[in-house]
Enzyme design. Structure first.
Site, mmCIF file in Angstrom:
data_model
loop_
_atom_site.group_PDB
_atom_site.id
_atom_site.type_symbol
_atom_site.label_atom_id
_atom_site.label_comp_id
_atom_site.label_asym_id
_atom_site.label_seq_id
_atom_site.Cartn_x
_atom_site.Cartn_y
_atom_site.Cartn_z
ATOM 1 N N ASP A 141 -2.293 14.569 -3.204
ATOM 2 C CA ASP A 141 -2.637 13.319 -2.532
ATOM 3 C C ASP A 141 -2.781 13.652 -1.048
ATOM 4 O O ASP A 141 -1.789 13.755 -0.318
ATOM 5 C CB ASP A 141 -1.523 12.288 -2.773
ATOM 6 N N LYS A 177 -8.488 7.176 4.233
ATOM 7 C CA LYS A 177 -8.305 7.141 5.688
ATOM 8 C C LYS A 177 -9.472 7.754 6.479
ATOM 9 O O LYS A 177 -10.484 7.109 6.656
ATOM 10 C CB LYS A 177 -6.981 7.792 6.069
ATOM 11 N N TYR A 198 4.572 8.555 -1.644
ATOM 12 C CA TYR A 198 3.915 7.270 -1.880
ATOM 13 C C TYR A 198 2.458 7.543 -2.186
ATOM 14 O O TYR A 198 1.795 8.282 -1.451
ATOM 15 C CB TYR A 198 4.055 6.395 -0.630
HETATM 16 N N1 HOZ Z 1 2.395 4.390 4.687
HETATM 17 C C1 HOZ Z 1 1.331 3.466 4.416
HETATM 18 C C2 HOZ Z 1 0.054 4.182 4.320
HETATM 19 N N2 HOZ Z 1 0.110 5.513 3.955
HETATM 20 C C3 HOZ Z 1 1.356 2.345 5.390
HETATM 21 C C4 HOZ Z 1 0.247 1.365 5.291
HETATM 22 C C5 HOZ Z 1 0.586 0.096 4.580
HETATM 23 O O1 HOZ Z 1 1.360 0.108 3.610
HETATM 24 O O2 HOZ Z 1 0.059 -0.902 5.018
#
Ligand code: HOZ
Length: 430
Positions: A239, A267, A144
């Site tokens: 990423d 992050k 993702y």
């Molecule tokens: N896995 C997503 C962030 N890497 C979760 C956060 C989201 O979609 O709110």
């Protein structure tokens, strides 16, 4: 557990916010409950609006590596705010943070700050396309990279959690230029990358997958990826939005000693405020406007509060021994969890690297999207609800990571292990 206030807020939220949430996975749909609304958090303890306390293993999905409300980070935000919160003009803080990020992440020579991981990945592929003059982006199933159009092809995170194969609203013309192939599969990688008809600009990869649950790559797979992209003049993008400053000061690239051409960050570099960044080799980065023709911009980019929070956080993680201590703690936690799992009749697979981990409810090794999809999501939902009821805050999806922070101490981790053991026992009675 009394959750009346959360329930009432959720019903109001549903009237004015789609699904009552500002990011789909928060709605807790896949774990069969409604979201709790947060009042505050300190260290690794998060408190909801009804006053219930939980030990937090989500950490805002990764950034809170020091735990919540670290005094240095809060002080930096407050002191900076007094002088103004946004100028849309350069400030000394962004230079300091850029220097620190380039100094910490081995492959970075230049970095551009943006406001989220999505912006970082979206800008990085535009840059790779502008630099190479080619169009095709290769990604991996279940990885993702945020929600930009080009990435919503076999994507992980909320996209798998909610079982959405792609997304309406993304034109076919755009996804035609994205090809998703299996993670950890060297053979498909090689055939795809060697296919000249594909006109490949870049390959983007999570060097440790964190959005289909945690999947640690085969080192041979990452090495081959670097070797082939070098040979074929394809831009390799890591990423590291999750892994950056999480797996090591220099992220996964330092840990595996494999250097990408471009890196996306987010992050942790914002200390819990909205930040993203992309950076890499000067030769490529110099193609970005105003030095070059590839356009990318943002009024709030390099926002002083976010820069100050990021700087304060990075100063702490750069202290000697920080990552060693986090590693040791996470290692012993997962080892104990593995022995609980081994004694339980419920089949589980524990994937961990550094302080990020996922417990999959399946019996076979989880190495890619296909094997991750074999996990029993209903069982995860039951486990999630049982853990929440006993004061443990996990990600509301089987396909996400759990994070240990510097603020988790022996007592917190011990409690989480006890609750895990008792939850596993109840799962057998399903
Ligand atoms: N896995 C997503 C962030 N890497 C979760 C956060 C989201 O979609 O709110």
């Amino acid at each position: 557990m009394n959750t009346q206030r959360s329930a009432s807020l959720f019903s109001k939220a549903c009237q004015v916010i789609p699904g009552g949430v500002n990011s789909p996975v928060r709605a807790c749909k896949s774990v069969g409950c409604d979201p709790l609304f947060v009042a505050r958090a300190k260290g690794c303890v998060i408190t909801d609006v009804d006053g219930n306390e939980f030990i937090d293993f989500v950490g805002s999905w990764g950034p809170m590596i020091l735990g919540h409300g670290h005094p240095d980070v809060i002080r930096a935000i407050c002191e900076t705010a007094v002088d103004g919160t946004s100028f849309g003009a350069p400030t000394p803080l962004e230079v300091e943070l850029a220097e620190m990020v380039c100094d910490s992440v081995p492959s970075l020579e230049k970095v551009r700050f943006v406001n989220s991981g999505t912006e970082a990945t979206m800008s990085a592929i535009r840059l790779a396309r502008g630099y190479t003059g080619r169009n095709m982006v290769i990604k991996f199933d279940g990885c993702y990279h945020g929600h930009a159009d080009s990435f919503l092809v076999k994507a992980g995170s909320g996209v798998i959690t909610l079982g959405i194969p792609g997304s309406p609203g993304v034109p076919d013309d755009i996804v035609r230029n994205t090809l998703s192939i299996p993670y950890n599969n060297i053979e498909t990688l090689e055939t795809t990358l060697r296919d000249e008809k594909l006109d490949i600009a870049c390959v983007i990869v999570e060097p440790v997958a964190g959005n289909m649950g945690v999947i640690v790559p085969e080192i041979a797979f990452l090495r081959k990826l670097r070797e082939l992209t070098d040979e074929l003049d394809i831009v390799l993008i890591f990423d590291e939005v999750i892994t950056g400053f999480r797996l090591a000061l220099g992220g996964a690239q330092e840990r595996f000693n494999i250097m990408p051409d471009l890196t996306c960050l987010g992050k942790i570099i914002g200390g819990g405020l909205p930040v993203g960044a992309y950076g890499g080799k000067k030769e490529i980065m110099d193609n970005i406007a105003p030095d070059g023709p590839v356009y990318q911009a943002g009024t709030l980019s390099g926002n002083p509060l976010a820069m100050a929070a990021g700087l304060a956080m990075l100063k702490v993680v750069r202290q000697p021994g920080f990552y060693e201590a986090l590693e040791e703690k996470s290692d012993s936690y997962v080892e104990q969890m593995a022995s609980i799992a081994a004694d339980s009749p419920v089949p589980t697979v524990l994937n961990r690297i550094g302080s990020m981990m996922t417990c999959f409810f399946t019996s076979d090794p989880v190495t890619d999207f296909e094997s991750a999809m074999k996990a029993d999501t209903e069982r995860y939902g039951q486990h999630f609800r049982q853990m929440l009821a006993t004061g443990i805050w996990l990600a509301p999806s089987q396909f996400e990571a759990a994070f240990v922070s510097a603020a988790h101490d022996r007592i917190h981790l011990q409690k989480a292990l006890e609750m895990t053991e008792s939850s596993f026992k109840k799962l057998t009675n399903r």
